[in-house]
Each structure stands twice: as C-alpha cells, then as structure tokens.
Design an enzyme around this catalytic site. Structure first.
Site, mmCIF file in Angstrom:
data_model
loop_
_atom_site.group_PDB
_atom_site.id
_atom_site.type_symbol
_atom_site.label_atom_id
_atom_site.label_comp_id
_atom_site.label_asym_id
_atom_site.label_seq_id
_atom_site.Cartn_x
_atom_site.Cartn_y
_atom_site.Cartn_z
ATOM 1 C CG PHE A 20 10.065 8.964 2.182
ATOM 2 C CD1 PHE A 20 10.373 9.041 1.272
ATOM 3 C CD2 PHE A 20 9.211 7.667 1.931
ATOM 4 C CE1 PHE A 20 9.211 9.706 -0.055
ATOM 5 C CE2 PHE A 20 8.518 7.446 0.683
ATOM 6 C CZ PHE A 20 8.537 9.161 -0.409
ATOM 7 C CG ASP B 117 6.709 4.932 8.007
ATOM 8 O OD1 ASP B 117 6.212 3.645 7.086
ATOM 9 O OD2 ASP B 117 6.409 5.550 7.294
ATOM 10 C CE LYS C 49 6.488 1.623 -0.923
ATOM 11 N NZ LYS C 49 7.176 2.450 0.126
HETATM 12 C C1 LIG Z 1 6.476 4.067 0.429
HETATM 13 C C2 LIG Z 1 6.891 4.727 1.977
HETATM 14 C C3 LIG Z 1 6.079 5.526 2.068
HETATM 15 C C4 LIG Z 1 4.915 6.182 1.649
HETATM 16 O O1 LIG Z 1 3.589 5.478 1.087
HETATM 17 P P1 LIG Z 1 2.596 5.448 0.404
HETATM 18 O O2 LIG Z 1 1.942 4.996 0.116
HETATM 19 O O3 LIG Z 1 3.606 5.514 -1.407
HETATM 20 O O4 LIG Z 1 2.382 7.621 0.595
HETATM 21 C C5 LIG Z 1 5.824 5.958 4.398
HETATM 22 N N1 LIG Z 1 7.083 4.722 4.307
HETATM 23 C C6 LIG Z 1 7.382 4.678 3.739
HETATM 24 C C7 LIG Z 1 8.921 4.067 4.569
HETATM 25 C C8 LIG Z 1 7.768 4.353 2.690
HETATM 26 O O5 LIG Z 1 8.591 3.166 2.646
#
Ligand SMILES: *Cc1c(COP(=O)(O)O)cnc(C)c1O
Length: 404
Positions: free
Chosen positions: A140, A225, A254
């Site tokens: 994700f 990420d 986050k």
């Molecule tokens: C939550 C998340 C995203 C997306 O972040 P947003 O602030 O919702 O755009 C991308 N990568 C990872 C691993 C995430 O947990």
C-alpha cells in the site's frame, strides 16, 4: 457565542461522499490514549488514528508547538522559505541517511514525489526506457493514481484505468521473483519494510539486502515507504535502521506530525538535484504550522527513552495478547515490531477482523484491521501501561463475543 450546529453520525450518510464507513459514534475529545464520544463514553485508543497520533491526543508538546506557531505565521507559500521547515529539515537529515528533504502533506504525496524523482533520475541517466518501477503485491502506497497503481492491491486501482504504466508487481519477500524483473530499464524499487495495510508483514532482511544489491547492480533507486513504520513506530527512528539496509529514498508521513498533516520525501545529494527548480512542487508542503508541530514531535520521539519505551511496550503488549490468546485461541500468529502489531486470525475466524473491531468499539476500545483477517494495533508510542491493561481487558470482552 452562537451554538454550533448539532450533528449526528447519520449526517455522515446525508452529506459525505461514501468512501468511508465510520463507526457509529463520533469522537469529540481526546487526552493521552483516551477518547470520548458525543455521549461522553470513554474509549481506549489502540488505533492511534492509524499510526498517526504518536504522542496520543492533546499532548502539551504538540499543542504548544501548534499554538505558538499559530500566533506567528501559518503560511507564506514556497516563494519564501521559513524557519520551522529549515529546522525540521536539519533534524531529519542529521538523524537519517538523507541529505535533502522535500516536504508535502501526506504519505501518498511523499510516495508520488519519490516515484516521480525516480522517473526523472531514470530519464536523466540517458539509458533508453529507464522508467520501470518494481513494486510488490499486497503493498500500500497511497491513493493518488500513481501511488495506488504502485500499490499491490488491484481492487483499489482497477476501477480507475487507464493506469500509469511501467509498474511491475511481484510477490513480497520473494527475491527470485524480484530478480526476474529488475533490469537496466528499472528506475526504482519501492517497498515497505513492514507491509502495514497489507497485514503487518515484515520484510525479510535478506530480501531487503537482495533488493539493495539489485538496485546497485542496475542503477535503480531503492525507495523505502516508511509512511507507517517511521518516526519511532518500530522502536527505532526509522525501520531501515533495524535492517542494515540503507535506501536511496525514504518516505515518511503519518506519525511525523503526530496528528497534524505533513509528509516528507528524504533522499541524498546524489539524487536530489534531479528535482531542479520547477520540476515538482506543492502549495502547502513545508508550511510553518505543520513544520513547527512535526519538529516538536520529532524532537520528543527521537530520544533513547521514548524509543526504548516503544520496545518495552511491544513486549508488554505481546505478553498480554499471548495470555488472551491462550484462553481464546483466536489468533494464529501475533507479529510486527514496536507498536505496529498484527494479530492474524485462525482459519476458522477468517474474515472476522472487522467484527472484532466493531465489538471492541462497543466495549470502549479503538482498534484497526489490516485486511479481513488481521486485527492491528498502532497506539500512541507513549501509551501508559494502565491504558494497555484496560484496553486488553476490553479486547477480552470483544473476543468473548467472537468465541461464542
Ligand atoms: C498510510 C500509508 C500511505 C498513504 O498515506 P496517506 O497519508 O494516507 O496518503 C502510504 N504508504 C504506507 C505504507 C501507508 O501506511
């Protein structure tokens, strides 16, 4: 003062685009790891706003940073730089592998910047067709069209075709599969050190080391990420620090703002200049308000006491969850690092994760799912032990409903 307009949960269905299905109560106030709803019912917060509220709710450090900056300067636009963003950039570069930072407002935007940077580096390399991106199934990376296409869950992207092309998905933790698709035309490999939304699945260290070697061999950028794993979540400042593998680009969001929207893409002096003036941008990214809060949150978290505290709480959580599981036999596996914990349901309870979090809500506990079969906990990094105890007691009552 005029009374605010009275609103209820059913108004969500009246007025909101229905991409979410929120719980049937409305939180109105929070303090530490506790939240209260409109009826003044109290909840223990094991969700932390999806790994965001790293200091819990209304922490004085964050509140002070926000209110002090709010009185001074909120926004000037990127025709001017500002003091809080420079301080935050100093903190991030001094404490990580990175030399340069690009600020934005969310995880998706950070990944969007990372993928665009990799495409630009590929173009500038002069190697024909060096635009391929290798990503992993079940990953994700956000919801913009590029990032949702890089993500490995077709159910989130397929309705929005035509999608950006040149993205290849292979099985996570399968180095041979990655090897088969990484070549001279690859400009980037993007990977989560722990797949968060995909079910709290840690990457094998050998897998990450192998990706590093392949990226070096073929001149591709290795993008970590760390939107979910970053800023102390795993008990290290960033999860890459647990692996011995250093990426070329790292994305963080986050927990970075502790609840205030902010994201960042970190990279090195080698790659940053490929994003020259005008090649990428944002209106709000790096604004003084977000940067001031993030700077204060980062300083608070990046101490041995807080980071050790996360590791300690991990063990405390695991002991409590294992004790619960010994009684109810609901979880097949409990995994994750620090305060990113996933409880995988046994086959006989497959698909019941959402029911468990709904029942947990009834018992006064906020919890998350990570797919249909995993219950996920991402609480505040400084959640007190007595709140963990109380939350586990409430979880126990929710599990008792399932066991029945
Ligand atoms: C939550 C998340 C995203 C997306 O972040 P947003 O602030 O919702 O755009 C991308 N990568 C990872 C691993 C995430 O947990």
């Amino acid at each position: 003062m005029e009374q605010p307009i009275s609103v209820t949960r059913s108004n969500f269905n009246d007025w909101m685009v229905p991409v979410f299905a929120p719980a049937n109560f409305i939180p109105v106030r929070g303090e530490g790891s506790r939240i209260w709803d409109q009826e003044n019912k109290e909840y223990i917060d094991f969700a932390g706003g999806i790994a965001v509220n790293a200091l819990g709710h209304a922490h004085p450090v964050a509140v002070n940073a926000l209110t002090e900056q709010a009185k001074k300067l909120w926004h000037v636009g990127n025709g001017y730089t500002n003091e809080p963003v420079l301080r935050l950039a100093k903190q991030l570069t001094e404490n990580t592998f990175a030399d340069k930072v690009f600020f934005c407002n969310s995880g998706a935007e950070a990944n969007e910047a990372a993928l665009k940077l990799a495409r630009k580096v590929g173009l500038d390399s002069g190697v024909a067709g060096k635009c391929g991106i290798v990503a992993f199934k079940n990953a994700f990376h956000g919801r913009t069209l590029f990032t949702v296409s890089a993500g490995g869950q077709p159910k989130y992207s397929q309705d929005f075709a035509p999608l950006p092309n040149g993205i290849n998905h292979v099985a996570f933790n399968d180095l041979d599969a990655a090897k088969a698709v990484i070549n001279e035309q690859t400009c980037a490999v993007i990977v989560e050190p722990i797949q968060g939304e995909g079910g709290v699945i840690p990457a094998d260290i050998e897998f990450l080391k192998g990706l590093r070697a392949l990226c070096d061999e073929f001149g591709a950028l290795l993008i970590f990420d760390e939107v979910q794993t970053g800023v102390g979540r795993t008990g290290s400042l960033y999860a890459y620090m647990n692996t011995g593998v250093i990426p070329d680009v790292l994305t963080t969001a986050k927990a970075l703002g502790g609840g205030f929207p902010v994201g960042a893409m970190l990279t090195t002096d080698k790659y940053a200049p490929h994003f020259s003036v005008g090649t990428h941008g944002t209106t709000y990214g790096g604004n003084p308000l977000a940067s001031a809060v993030a700077g204060a949150v980062f300083e608070f978290i990046n101490t041995p006491e807080v980071l050790e505290g996360v590791k300690h709480r991990h063990q405390y959580f695991l002991d409590a969850l294992n004790t619960l599981n010994a009684e109810y036999q609901i979880f097949e596996e409990i995994r994750g690092q620090g305060l990113l914990i996933g409880c995988v349901l046994k086959a006989e309870y497959a698909g019941k994760a959402k029911d468990i979090t709904t029942w947990a809500g009834e018992e006064g506990l906020l919890a998350l799912i990570a797919g249909p079969d995993v219950v996920r906990f991402t609480p505040s990094l400084i959640i007190p032990e007595q709140d963990i105890d109380e939350g586990i007691a409430r979880l126990k009552r929710a599990l008792a409903k399932l066991a029945k």
